[in-house]
Every structure is written in structure tokens, then in C-alpha cells.
Design a protein around this motif. Structure first.
Motif, PDB file in Angstrom:
ATOM      1  N   ASN A 199      -6.131  -2.169   7.250  1.00 26.68           N
ATOM      2  CA  ASN A 199      -5.019  -1.887   8.285  1.00 26.68           C
ATOM      3  C   ASN A 199      -5.462  -0.260   8.583  1.00 26.68           C
ATOM      4  N   MET A 200      -5.644   0.214   7.140  1.00 29.53           N
ATOM      5  CA  MET A 200      -6.022   1.776   7.267  1.00 29.53           C
ATOM      6  C   MET A 200      -7.044   2.294   8.260  1.00 29.53           C
ATOM      7  N   LEU A 201      -8.202   1.503   8.183  1.00 34.41           N
ATOM      8  CA  LEU A 201      -9.403   1.607   8.748  1.00 34.41           C
ATOM      9  C   LEU A 201      -9.283   1.588  10.410  1.00 34.41           C
ATOM     10  N   GLY A 213      -1.372   2.511   8.216  1.00 33.85           N
ATOM     11  CA  GLY A 213      -2.215   1.366   7.854  1.00 33.85           C
ATOM     12  C   GLY A 213      -2.205   1.257   6.326  1.00 33.85           C
ATOM     13  N   LEU A 214      -2.216   2.144   5.352  1.00 31.27           N
ATOM     14  CA  LEU A 214      -2.208   2.352   4.124  1.00 31.27           C
ATOM     15  C   LEU A 214      -1.045   1.474   3.418  1.00 31.27           C
ATOM     16  N   ALA A 215       0.084   1.925   4.338  1.00 33.87           N
ATOM     17  CA  ALA A 215       1.483   1.259   3.916  1.00 33.87           C
ATOM     18  C   ALA A 215       1.431  -0.295   4.124  1.00 33.87           C
ATOM     19  N   ILE A 216       0.637  -0.687   5.105  1.00 36.68           N
ATOM     20  CA  ILE A 216       0.670  -2.001   5.649  1.00 36.68           C
ATOM     21  C   ILE A 216      -0.132  -2.877   4.523  1.00 36.68           C
ATOM     22  N   ASP A 217      -1.196  -2.124   4.315  1.00 35.45           N
ATOM     23  CA  ASP A 217      -2.259  -2.560   3.373  1.00 35.45           C
ATOM     24  C   ASP A 217      -1.571  -2.851   1.969  1.00 35.45           C
ATOM     25  N   THR A 218      -0.968  -1.875   1.322  1.00 36.82           N
ATOM     26  CA  THR A 218      -0.316  -2.075   0.198  1.00 36.82           C
ATOM     27  C   THR A 218       0.641  -3.046  -0.093  1.00 36.82           C
ATOM     28  N   PHE A 219       1.638  -3.258   0.957  1.00 30.45           N
ATOM     29  CA  PHE A 219       2.430  -4.351   0.816  1.00 30.45           C
ATOM     30  C   PHE A 219       1.890  -5.663   1.212  1.00 30.45           C
ATOM     31  N   GLY A 220       0.895  -5.618   2.056  1.00 30.23           N
ATOM     32  CA  GLY A 220       0.272  -6.880   2.795  1.00 30.23           C
ATOM     33  C   GLY A 220      -0.881  -7.268   1.924  1.00 30.23           C
TER      34      GLY A 220
END
Lengths: 281, 167
Positions: free
Chosen positions: B74-76, B61-68
Motif C-alpha cells: 500500500n505504501m508503493l 500506505g505504511l500505516a495500512i501495511d503495518t496493521f494489514g
């Protein structure tokens, strides 16, 4: 004590779950614009480089369409140029008739061409990443317009090689606009629903307009020149609270196919801000 | 086990790249955006420690959040989905499976796997859209977004699974 420890260990996933939820929730709620900018400054360069690859591939796929749009734009500019040449000749090479609604007076506006490396339109708070940054002369609060000349958004944060734009498709973005035909002005705010439409609010109840009227920038902010096209009035709603009007605007920028943009710098912005700041104090 | 670890690592990277560079840009009819990174969670081994599942879900989730650029969102959702995965597996895992297998057409059977993946994807998309739209939610638009995104994501995940099972 031993039992308690056993219960904690066997149910550790609950504690871990709550800890992770708290971290994610904290990130989500507490990231105000400042924190967001600080974090994004770091991640922006990494993410920007990654998006550049996919952006390059996408721009190749859209070359044909982009070329057509540029050719069309050149044709319009050529036509305008011819008109001005004609006017100069008509006036014996002495004066040019100045049309205040056009962006002819560009002496203190500088333009930078940039390409999108990331764009989102599906979320509620959308952002765009461009391939130009501090190294190319881009600064915060510069305006961004599409290759066709319609408003896209505002540069929100800049890293050395990339810049992040808050587009019109973000409820946090507010743009001062006016109705071109009647000069009544209001604020353009997106409601988060449809990426093709936005709303022009805070208009007085006696606003004069008709469907199909063009909405342009008011020029009240130092970000955009006056008269940059934004959209077309498609619907009107009289707001229940207060006497103001709310107009639905079809945006002229198609955010789903956006690839090339122009970043606008106002060379007189600093001077103007300092003056306004001095008056306010 | 090393093979599974390697496969999961490659899948993690590929799904992040695909989601951020390709699928996040899709917005079919203004409503449908595929959410495929949930496939990573679906494909984790069934007996994997629940804390590890939560950690991996949070990282994804954090990876998607960082790049998105959607910090925390998404992490939540991934942490909640990762937590619910235990009960989904409890509901859908065939009773004769006792090993630490990776859910797939061959281990679960086509129908059961599709039901398991479908439920996980649907729950994830409902949560994502509900939290993302939040105060801006308009019920019928929200329902349309969920239905559209689910249909599109489910088809893509089905395609992924066919590709994986053919290998």
C-alpha cells in the motif's frame, strides 16, 4: 553550479518520489518470510491489540450463529459418544473398535481454543491473526482447524499474546492431503482466485476418485492428525505437463465467516522430528 | 491552517482504523473490497507542497501495511497516487480557485469533485489490484475485482463526502 542546484531543488519531488518508491519496493520485494516474521513480531502485538477490539465486536455480532454451530457440533459429538458407549457395552466393556480414519486417537494431540482477531480473504497472500500466543503455549508450526473440525492453516509466527496463521488461502501454504476413499495423496495449493476453492495437485495419473469425494489430511506431516477433513472434490483437470492430475477442491472451512478455531499441538512432534532428522543425516 | 491540520490528523487515524478493522474484512461476492484510505489523499489541500503530499501518502500506505500485514504494497501504491495527484488536480481544479482550499463539494462543485475523486480512486484501485495479484492475474477476474472494488469504494467515499459537507 548555482543553476544545477536550482534545478535539483525545483525538481526535488522527483528525487523524493523515486526514493520513496525504492523504499516501498524494497519492503515489498525483499521481505522474505524471515524478515517478514521479524518485522511482524514487533508490529503484531500492536496490531493484534487493535484488532482485538474490532474482533470482539464482530464476535458479539456473530454469537447467535456461532452458538448454533457449536450446538450442532455438540450434537454430533454426543452421537459419536453414544455409539462408542454402545460398542463398549456390546463388547462386554473390554475393547473399542478403532476407526483409523477418525481422530479418535487423540492421546498425543492437545487442543487450544482461540479466536480470530484479524482475517483477510480478499488478497492473494492472506493471513489470520489469533488471540493466543507464546504465553498460552502456542508455538510455530502448530495446526489450526475450525470449530467444525476442518483445516484452517498453520501457525507461522508467534508473539507473546498473538499468533499469525498462514491459512489454506495463501499460495505459500502447502498441505499434504489424501483422497479419503482411495488414499491417493497430493499437495493442496491455493491459486489465489476464489476463497471458496483450492487445488489438489501432484496426484498420479492413475488416481482413483469421484466427484464429491472427501479430501482429508494425510498425516504425513507432524502438524495435523491423519483424517482431518479439508474439502470435497468438485472438478478435475488433467495437467498438460506431466501425467499428474489436478483436482478442484471446495474447502469445508468458510473463511469469510470464521471466528472460533482450535489450535492443535502434537506432543510427539519433537520426538518424531528428531528421529526423522537422524535418519536423514 | 491549524484546523485543516487537525482535521487531516483525525481523518488519517479514522481512515486507517476503518480500512484495517472493517473494510479489509469485506469481500463482497468474492471480488469487491472497499479501498477508502485514498480519501485522505483526495482531501489534502490543493496547494500543499508536493514533497509533503508524497511523505503523507507514504505514511498512510505504511500505516495500512503495518496493521494489514501487507508490507510495502500500500505504501508503493500510495506514493504513486500521491505523485499523480498533482496532475489530477491540474486537470480537475476549477480555474477560479487560487487559494489553498481543501477539495470538497462546496469548493470544487459536486460534479467536478466527484470526477476528481472517482479518477483518483479508480487509478489507485487499478494499481493496487494489478500489483497485488501480479503473477496470479487472470484478466477477466482482475477486471471484475477492479470494477467491484471501485464501485464499492466510490459509494463509500461519496457517503463520506456527504457527511463532511453536512457538518
Amino acid at each position: 553550479m548555482k543553476n544545477l542546484l536550482h534545478i535539483i531543488i525545483s525538481n526535488f519531488h522527483w528525487i523524493f518520489f523515486l526514493v520513496l518508491i525504492c523504499i516501498a519496493g524494497w519492503l515489498l520485494i525483499n521481505n522474505d518470510e524471515l524478515q517478514r516474521s521479524r518485522y511482524l513480531d514487533i508490529s503484531q502485538d500492536v496490531a493484534g491489540k487493535m484488532h482485538t477490539v474490532s474482533g470482539t465486536i464482530r464476535s458479539y455480532l456473530h454469537l447467535k450463529r456461532d452458538n448454533a454451530a457449536l450446538t450442532e457440533r455438540i450434537a454430533i459429538l454426543e452421537q459419536e459418544l453414544l455409539q462408542y458407549k454402545y460398542q463398549i457395552r456390546e463388547n462386554n466393556f473390554t475393547t473399542i473398535k478403532y476407526d483409523s480414519s477418525s481422530v479418535l486417537n487423540t492421546s498425543h494431540w492437545r487442543f487450544f481454543a482461540a479466536r480470530l482477531v484479524h482475517n483477510s480473504i480478499s488478497g492473494t497472500e492472506n493471513y489470520i491473526t489469533l488471540d493466543k500466543g507464546i504465553a498460552d503455549g502456542i508455538r510455530e508450526d502448530m495446526g489450526v482447524v475450525s470449530a467444525e473440525g476442518a483445516v484452517v492453516g498453520l501457525v507461522m509466527s508467534v508473539s507473546s499474546n498473538f499468533s499469525r496463521v498462514i491459512p489454506l488461502l495463501n499460495p505459500n501454504s502447502r498441505l499434504s492431503c489424501k483422497i479419503k476413499s482411495s488414499n491417493f495423496f497430493g499437495s493442496l495449493i491455493w491459486d489465489g482466485h476464489d476463497s471458496r476453492y483450492s487445488n489438489l495437485g501432484e496426484l498420479p495419473s492413475h488416481t482413483v476418485y469421484k466427484m464429491g469425494d472427501t479430501i482429508v489430511t494425510s498425516g504425513f506431516s507432524a502438524t495435523f492428525p491423519e483424517g482431518v477433513p479439508v474439502g470435497i472434490i468438485t472438478n478435475a483437470v488433467r495437467q498438460k505437463a506431466g501425467n499428474s492430475n489436478l483436482l478442484q477442491i471446495k474447502l469445508l472451512t468458510d473463511f469469510s465467516t470464521l471466528h472460533e478455531v482450535l489450535i492443535i499441538e502434537n506432543l510427539q512432534k519433537k520426538e518424531r522430528n528428531e528421529l526423522e532428522k537422524g535418519v536423514d543425516q | 491552517m491549524t484546523k485543516v491540520f487537525l482535521q487531516q490528523t483525525v481523518m488519517f487515524i479514522l481512515l486507517v482504523l476503518l480500512q484495517v478493522s472493517l473494510f479489509n474484512q469485506i469481500n463482497l461476492f468474492g471480488i469487491a473490497t472497499p479501498v477508502v484510505y485514498i480519501y485522505f489523499l483526495i482531501k489534502l489541500p490543493v496547494r500543499l507542497n508536493r514533497n509533503v503530499v508524497l511523505l503523507l501518502a507514504a505514511l498512510m500506505g505504511l500505516a495500512i501495511d503495518t496493521f494489514g500485514y501487507t508490507l510495502g504494497l500500500n505504501m508503493l501504491i500510495m506514493v504513486i497516487s500521491g505523485f499523480m495527484r498533482y496532475w489530477l488536480l491540474y486537470l480537475f481544479t476549477p480555474r477560479d480557485i487560487t487559494d489553498n482550499v481543501v477539495p470538497s463539494f462546496s469548493t470544487f462543485g459536486r460534479n467536478i469533485f466527484l470526477r476528481y475523486a472517482g479518477t483518483a480512486t479508480l487509478l489507485h484501485i487499478i494499481l493496487l489490484n494489478a500489483i497485488e495479484t501480479g503473477a496470479f492475474a487472470v484478466p477477466h477476474l482482475l477486471a471484475l475485482r477492479i470494477a467491484g472494488s471501485f464501485a464499492l469504494s466510490y459509494m463509500i467515499i461519496y457517503g463520506f463526502e456527504i457527511l463532511c459537507s453536512e457538518k
